[in-house]
Design an enzyme around this catalytic site. Sequence first.
Site, short mmCIF file in Angstrom:
data_model
loop_
_atom_site.label_atom_id
_atom_site.label_comp_id
_atom_site.label_asym_id
_atom_site.label_seq_id
_atom_site.Cartn_x
_atom_site.Cartn_y
_atom_site.Cartn_z
N ASN A 189 43.93 144.30 59.85
CA ASN A 189 44.52 142.70 59.21
C ASN A 189 44.13 142.47 57.65
O ASN A 189 42.26 142.65 57.45
CB ASN A 189 44.38 141.93 59.56
CG ASN A 189 45.00 141.24 60.65
OD1 ASN A 189 45.98 142.16 61.37
ND2 ASN A 189 44.85 140.58 61.25
N GLY A 190 44.51 142.37 56.24
CA GLY A 190 43.90 142.09 55.24
C GLY A 190 44.23 142.45 54.18
O GLY A 190 45.54 143.95 54.30
N GLU A 206 61.56 126.23 56.29
CA GLU A 206 61.00 126.70 56.54
C GLU A 206 61.43 127.24 57.92
O GLU A 206 61.96 128.07 58.06
CB GLU A 206 59.30 126.46 56.61
CG GLU A 206 58.84 125.93 57.70
CD GLU A 206 57.66 125.16 57.67
OE1 GLU A 206 56.62 126.30 57.37
OE2 GLU A 206 56.88 124.77 57.62
N LYS A 251 51.78 132.57 60.80
CA LYS A 251 51.12 131.13 61.13
C LYS A 251 49.81 131.00 59.70
O LYS A 251 49.65 130.30 59.53
CB LYS A 251 50.86 131.28 62.59
CG LYS A 251 49.93 130.52 62.61
CD LYS A 251 50.66 128.91 63.08
CE LYS A 251 50.75 127.66 63.70
NZ LYS A 251 51.23 126.55 63.25
N GLU A 264 56.21 116.12 52.83
CA GLU A 264 56.00 117.44 54.43
C GLU A 264 57.55 118.13 54.96
O GLU A 264 58.06 118.65 55.92
CB GLU A 264 55.14 116.50 55.05
CG GLU A 264 54.84 117.14 56.95
CD GLU A 264 54.62 118.54 56.91
OE1 GLU A 264 54.36 119.73 55.66
OE2 GLU A 264 54.20 119.09 57.54
N HIS A 299 64.48 110.91 35.84
CA HIS A 299 64.27 111.94 34.26
C HIS A 299 64.72 113.30 34.59
O HIS A 299 64.35 114.67 33.94
CB HIS A 299 63.05 112.28 34.71
CG HIS A 299 61.96 110.60 33.82
ND1 HIS A 299 62.27 109.64 33.03
CD2 HIS A 299 61.73 110.42 35.00
CE1 HIS A 299 61.05 108.79 33.17
NE2 HIS A 299 61.30 108.61 34.46
N TRP A 356 52.52 141.37 59.73
CA TRP A 356 52.74 141.02 58.94
C TRP A 356 53.35 141.44 57.35
O TRP A 356 51.90 141.99 57.20
CB TRP A 356 52.06 139.37 57.94
CG TRP A 356 53.29 138.63 56.99
CD1 TRP A 356 53.98 137.63 57.59
CD2 TRP A 356 53.11 138.23 56.27
NE1 TRP A 356 54.59 137.17 56.63
CE2 TRP A 356 53.94 137.51 55.54
CE3 TRP A 356 52.08 139.14 55.44
CZ2 TRP A 356 54.11 136.92 53.81
CZ3 TRP A 356 52.24 138.12 53.64
CH2 TRP A 356 52.72 137.89 52.69
N LYS A 361 59.34 120.88 56.65
CA LYS A 361 59.51 121.87 57.60
C LYS A 361 60.98 122.08 57.42
O LYS A 361 61.33 123.43 58.19
CB LYS A 361 59.48 120.24 57.75
CG LYS A 361 58.91 119.48 59.51
CD LYS A 361 57.83 120.47 59.83
CE LYS A 361 57.23 121.93 59.22
NZ LYS A 361 55.87 121.84 59.07
N ARG A 406 51.43 135.36 64.88
CA ARG A 406 50.55 135.56 63.12
C ARG A 406 51.36 136.41 62.17
O ARG A 406 50.95 136.72 60.91
CB ARG A 406 50.07 136.30 63.68
CG ARG A 406 48.24 135.19 64.73
CD ARG A 406 46.90 136.40 64.42
NE ARG A 406 46.79 136.22 63.60
CZ ARG A 406 45.67 135.88 63.05
NH1 ARG A 406 45.44 134.97 63.16
NH2 ARG A 406 44.85 136.22 61.98
N CYS A 452 49.55 139.05 60.42
CA CYS A 452 48.97 140.31 61.62
C CYS A 452 47.85 139.91 62.72
O CYS A 452 47.37 138.93 62.21
CB CYS A 452 48.15 141.53 60.82
SG CYS A 452 49.49 141.91 59.24
#
Length: 612
Positions: free
Chosen positions: A102-103, A491, A607, A484, A507, A76, A488, A27, A2
């Site tokens: 936010n939060g 996402e 983000k 990574e 295995h 968000w 990448k 965000r 947010c």
Amino acid sequence: MCGIVGFAGKKEALPILLDGLERLEYRGYDSAGVAVVSLDGDLQVKKSKGRLSVLREILDTQSPLSGNIGIGHTRWATHGEPNDTNAHPHVGQEGKIAVVHNGIIENYLEIKKSLIRKGIVFSSDTDTEVIVQLLEYYYRKKSNLMDAVYAVLNRIKGAYAMGILCSDNPGQMIAARKDAPLLIGYGEDGNYIASDVTALLAHTRTVTYMEDDEVAVITADDVQIFDRDRFQLEKEKHEIEWDVSAAEKGGYAHFMLKEIMEQPEAVRKTISPRLADGEIVLEELRDAKELMKNISRIYIVACGSAYHVGMVGKYALEKMMHIPVEACLASEFRYSEPILGESSLVIIISQSGETLDSMAALREAKRRGSKVLSIVNVMGSSIARESDYVLYTWAGPEIAVATTKAYTTQMVLLLMFGVYLAKQLDRMEQEEYMAVTRGLQELPEKISIVLSDIDHYQKAASRYFNHNSVFYIGRNLDYALGLEGSLKLKEISYIHSESYAAGELKHGTISLIEHGTLVVALATYEPLVEKSLSNIVEVKSRGAEVIAMTTELTASLIGSQASEMFVIPKTHSLLQSVLGVIPLQLFAYYVALNRGCDIDKPRNLAKSVTVE
Ligand code: M6R
């Protein structure tokens, strides 16, 4: 997670709010809204589900919200699905007060129930609405907005950064913070609040970071900040060095591509101030000599890609220093009762410096008596401020949700720290030390060489973008790199992808390999190239299509078994992952582009993750 922006000044607020929200959209981007108060106290609110562009279209069809003071929010969703009603700002039932937040308010249900019993009618499913309804409730009783704000802050539990407007106080904006970032900007035409400095760069670079439990009263000409006991504070102002153009696309189709291409410069800026006459100089650790001498264990704690940097660090730092290094997921760390003490060093890695899980791990580490060193990109961020020592990556603002230049600069800095410490502890031969420092100096140039092969990665992506499942395999540092590469890809392209230690495949996971399965085999870590080759042969003989990445030294060996080769320049084996990640970033980028994905704003992501 947010974004908040607010303005109190001498100009129309709306364009400033919309511009700020555009820069903050990374965000969170499932809904957006603004509230503006006119001089005569008319509180006007517009909000809508979807991207900011949807809100802009709605606003374009109406007479503009007019006033010199306003707050905006890009969301968000946590509590309540993304829709028009759940979008911020939220307004109390009397229509007097508006809030962006936010939060998460943890005790919102209990407060909501008690307000409903008092006859207050809620319209949204959000936790935020309890803030504004409670504010109006106390305001009615106390007739003083600041009294009401403090009463609310004493009642709510959880994390918040918030901006508040009240139609009875049309020249005033109130801000409050606890465990979520919020800063105040000082401009010529007025004053600002924002959850992130990028929203303010076009207007001012002079800022003050709000601390937990602080409340600010902001007008066009004045900013007053108070602590939890309502004592007024004298706070330091900081000058931000980032340039506004650094947070713009500059002709690139996406921020992600721009940020990938910026890596030579970002790495150079991170390395060069710390290398003098071939020696690594970490001025930031000048006062840590005693600590450094006594370190017997290192924990590297982070989330997502930053955790993957930690995995590289685990392998590389252990080799350099011969002391145990553990890479830990921040979300697990504080619940795992880590064995910490004065001789353990906890390294927190975070681009944003605001990731809640990493922040909580930092506090847990300090609580258990360890010193904390953080590697952070955003200056003045919460993690940076609470750490004992900070090493900044000089990557500049990173806007794309998928991290690229922050990842490489974090890795470079962690490796530099490892070499520096190994030298301090007398664990590294001088010859090896010189070889690594030489390698560090050459990195920006070698990254540019990898980037110059961009067309090759674009073509490879157009060959493989239709696969629905991709496995990344590698050993040791290549395993860490695969984590990574896989993240990448998944996402931003939404392709299912997993990363495995190549030796572990047999295995269990190898049962998933069948004719046509795409495997990205990483064989850049020279001491284990031959073992990696055996793993490539194993998957190939079960029908896998293999993209193999290796260095120019071993290209012919590995090339005999792969359908596609990514060949990168050779560097010191402990630094090789810095070059290795670049083709994986470009491959993921072009695969996502071929699939028509929204690369800079992938679904469900944001983000900066400031919720647990
Ligand atoms: O800001 P941070 O570095 O603390 O963020 C950590 C992760 O959320 C972040 O790396 C995330 O995994 C990225 N989306 C990966 O590209």
